[in-house]
Motif scaffolding. Structure first.
Motif, short mmCIF file in Angstrom:
data_model
loop_
_atom_site.label_atom_id
_atom_site.label_comp_id
_atom_site.label_asym_id
_atom_site.label_seq_id
_atom_site.Cartn_x
_atom_site.Cartn_y
_atom_site.Cartn_z
N ARG A 159 0.71 -1.61 -0.12
CA ARG A 159 0.09 0.04 0.07
C ARG A 159 0.96 1.51 0.36
O ARG A 159 1.65 1.55 0.68
N VAL A 160 0.27 2.49 -0.87
CA VAL A 160 1.00 3.54 -0.89
C VAL A 160 0.74 4.21 -1.40
O VAL A 160 -0.64 4.52 -2.27
N LEU B 15 -1.41 -2.30 -4.79
CA LEU B 15 -0.78 -3.09 -5.63
C LEU B 15 -0.62 -4.30 -5.23
O LEU B 15 -0.38 -4.64 -4.32
N ARG B 16 -1.20 -5.47 -5.91
CA ARG B 16 -0.96 -6.86 -5.81
C ARG B 16 0.06 -7.27 -6.97
O ARG B 16 -0.64 -7.64 -7.77
N ALA B 17 1.07 -8.33 -6.56
CA ALA B 17 1.55 -9.28 -7.78
C ALA B 17 0.70 -10.40 -8.06
O ALA B 17 0.47 -11.34 -6.12
N ASP B 18 0.43 -11.34 -8.35
CA ASP B 18 0.08 -12.46 -9.11
C ASP B 18 1.05 -12.99 -9.48
O ASP B 18 1.64 -12.53 -10.83
N SER B 19 1.04 -14.31 -9.89
CA SER B 19 1.53 -15.46 -11.32
C SER B 19 0.55 -15.55 -12.25
O SER B 19 -0.38 -16.10 -12.05
N TRP B 20 1.39 -15.27 -13.15
CA TRP B 20 -0.21 -15.62 -14.72
C TRP B 20 0.94 -16.20 -15.92
O TRP B 20 2.25 -16.20 -15.90
N PRO B 21 0.02 -17.43 -16.86
CA PRO B 21 0.73 -17.34 -17.37
C PRO B 21 1.87 -16.69 -18.61
O PRO B 21 1.58 -15.84 -18.83
N ARG C 10 9.98 -21.61 -31.16
CA ARG C 10 9.50 -21.70 -29.77
C ARG C 10 9.63 -21.26 -28.67
O ARG C 10 9.33 -20.53 -28.84
N PHE C 11 8.55 -21.86 -28.39
CA PHE C 11 7.69 -21.57 -26.75
C PHE C 11 8.57 -22.15 -25.63
O PHE C 11 9.00 -23.13 -25.22
N ASP C 12 8.57 -21.41 -24.61
CA ASP C 12 8.54 -22.02 -23.15
C ASP C 12 8.00 -21.17 -22.70
O ASP C 12 7.34 -19.90 -22.53
N LEU C 13 7.38 -21.62 -21.78
CA LEU C 13 6.22 -21.98 -21.19
C LEU C 13 6.25 -22.20 -19.29
O LEU C 13 7.01 -22.98 -19.36
N GLY C 14 6.04 -20.71 -18.86
CA GLY C 14 5.86 -20.73 -17.47
C GLY C 14 5.01 -19.87 -16.68
O GLY C 14 3.64 -19.64 -17.44
N THR C 15 5.83 -19.35 -15.67
CA THR C 15 4.86 -18.62 -15.07
C THR C 15 6.00 -16.87 -14.94
O THR C 15 6.64 -17.01 -14.87
N TYR C 16 5.31 -15.61 -14.55
CA TYR C 16 5.88 -14.55 -14.85
C TYR C 16 4.41 -13.68 -13.63
O TYR C 16 3.88 -13.83 -14.25
N PRO C 17 5.08 -13.02 -12.99
CA PRO C 17 4.76 -12.30 -11.85
C PRO C 17 3.94 -10.78 -13.20
O PRO C 17 4.61 -10.51 -13.56
N VAL C 18 2.85 -10.61 -12.57
CA VAL C 18 2.24 -9.90 -13.18
C VAL C 18 1.95 -8.56 -11.79
O VAL C 18 0.86 -9.53 -10.82
N VAL C 19 1.18 -7.81 -11.48
CA VAL C 19 0.64 -6.36 -10.54
C VAL C 19 -0.78 -6.00 -11.24
O VAL C 19 -0.69 -5.35 -11.99
N SER C 20 -1.21 -6.10 -9.96
CA SER C 20 -2.73 -5.20 -10.52
C SER C 20 -2.76 -4.21 -9.44
O SER C 20 -2.50 -4.02 -8.38
N ILE C 21 -3.26 -2.98 -9.62
CA ILE C 21 -3.74 -1.95 -8.87
C ILE C 21 -4.77 -1.37 -8.28
O ILE C 21 -6.01 -2.47 -9.30
N ALA C 22 -5.28 -1.07 -7.55
CA ALA C 22 -6.42 -1.05 -6.92
C ALA C 22 -6.74 0.18 -5.96
O ALA C 22 -5.26 0.91 -5.29
N GLY C 23 -7.96 1.58 -6.22
CA GLY C 23 -7.60 2.30 -5.57
C GLY C 23 -8.19 1.58 -3.92
O GLY C 23 -9.07 1.04 -3.52
N ALA C 24 -7.63 3.08 -2.70
CA ALA C 24 -8.55 2.83 -1.53
C ALA C 24 -7.74 3.72 -0.62
O ALA C 24 -6.89 4.18 -1.08
N PRO C 25 -8.49 3.84 0.33
CA PRO C 25 -8.34 5.05 1.56
C PRO C 25 -7.05 5.65 1.91
O PRO C 25 -6.26 4.59 2.55
#
Length: 310
Positions: free
Chosen positions: A151-152, A157-163, A265-280
């Protein structure tokens, strides 16, 4: 008669202030709850803030007891401002679109930056891809891991694992080719992050190989248990640039596909994605909550003293 009306006004003040406090508390605890970001909630908070501001200004010139009611009303106004700031400057949850190696800065903040780590060939396939991003706030760097929140002020900000898929392309003579993503945030990037879901809920992405005049459409499958497939794979269609389809099929991680006059050639895995939302903002929220608490206790104390005098 006047005293009864005054008590009703005080009750409305406390009721509105506590309602705003309850809504902001829920928003603070659940910033990614979509219901809290509806326009109706923002409108209700704004109207409550206007009413509280009016009654608070009137209460300044009343008795000491009413001044404490006005103080609680002012606390409600402060919390309402914190809630509305989160909605106006940040808003509902949204995924940050950024490629590995890039730095993202929210449009309404001068001192927040999210640094996405670079991704090298082979890291996805061998499970060595980064699992954190760096959040810079002023002179402080916070490491944001998968499933964590930072929180800033009004930002959450939240990080999730994503394909993700690392794409490498060659010509039929095995000459390395540049991969581009015309519809993505980074035009020249070999990393696909599947930001869109189709009507069936499957993640999709696309890229082009300009030198070979090829475009590729992909769907990501985490597996297909009904067919006994328990590994991720890609369904893809290779099209001629501004032309028809040349190939349709599947590709799996780490294996070279030779079709339509090129090698992929495709290397498949996961990479962090970040979501942002508003809060007081928590500091502003705390100030407002403190004013409400002081107002309630002060009002109760003077009410007791007045009753003892009667």
């Amino acid at each position: 008669m006047f005293e009864t009306a005054r008590m009703r006004a005080d009750a409305i003040t406390f009721g509105l202030a506590l309602a705003v406090l309850a809504l902001a508390t829920f928003a603070l605890a659940h910033p990614y709850e979509l219901a809290i970001h509806r326009w109706e909630a923002a409108l209700a908070v704004a109207l409550a803030a206007i009413v509280l501001l009016i009654v608070s200004l009137r209460g300044v010139f009343a008795s000491p007891k009413q001044r404490f009611a006005a103080l609680a009303g002012l606390g409600g106004v402060v919390i309402a401002v914190a809630f509305l700031a989160g909605e106006l400057f940040v808003g509902p949850p949204q995924r940050i679109l950024s490629a590995p190696g890039q730095t993202y800065r929210p449009p309404n903040s001068a001192n927040v930056a999210i640094i996405f780590p670079p991704l090298a060939p082979g890291e996805l396939e061998h499970g060595m891809s980064p699992s954190t991003v760096d959040v810079v706030t002023g002179n402080r760097v916070v490491v944001l891991g998968i499933g964590q929140q930072v929180r800033v002020h009004s930002y959450v900000l939240r990080a999730d694992s994503w394909p993700a898929a690392y794409v490498q392309a060659w010509s039929a003579k095995h000459a390395a080719q540049t991969v581009t993503q015309p519809a993505a945030v980074a035009f020249v990037s070999p990393v696909l992050q599947f930001p869109v879901a189709d009507k069936d809920g499957l993640l999709t992405d696309s890229f082009a190989v300009p030198a070979l005049h090829r475009s590729v459409q992909l769907k990501y499958y985490p597996g297909l248990p009904s067919r006994g497939i328990d590994i991720p794979f890609l369904q893809l269609e290779i099209d001629e640039e501004n032309g028809g389809s040349l190939f349709g099929g599947v590709a799996v991680s780490g294996r070279t596909l030779r079709q339509a006059g090129m090698e992929l050639r495709f290397d498949l895995g996961t990479y962090p994605v970040v979501s942002i939302a508003g809060a007081p903002d928590r500091l502003v929220y705390s100030v407002g909550a403190g004013l409400i608490i002081v107002g309630i206790f002060g009002y109760a104390l003077f009410t007791i003293l007045e009753n003892q005098k009667k």
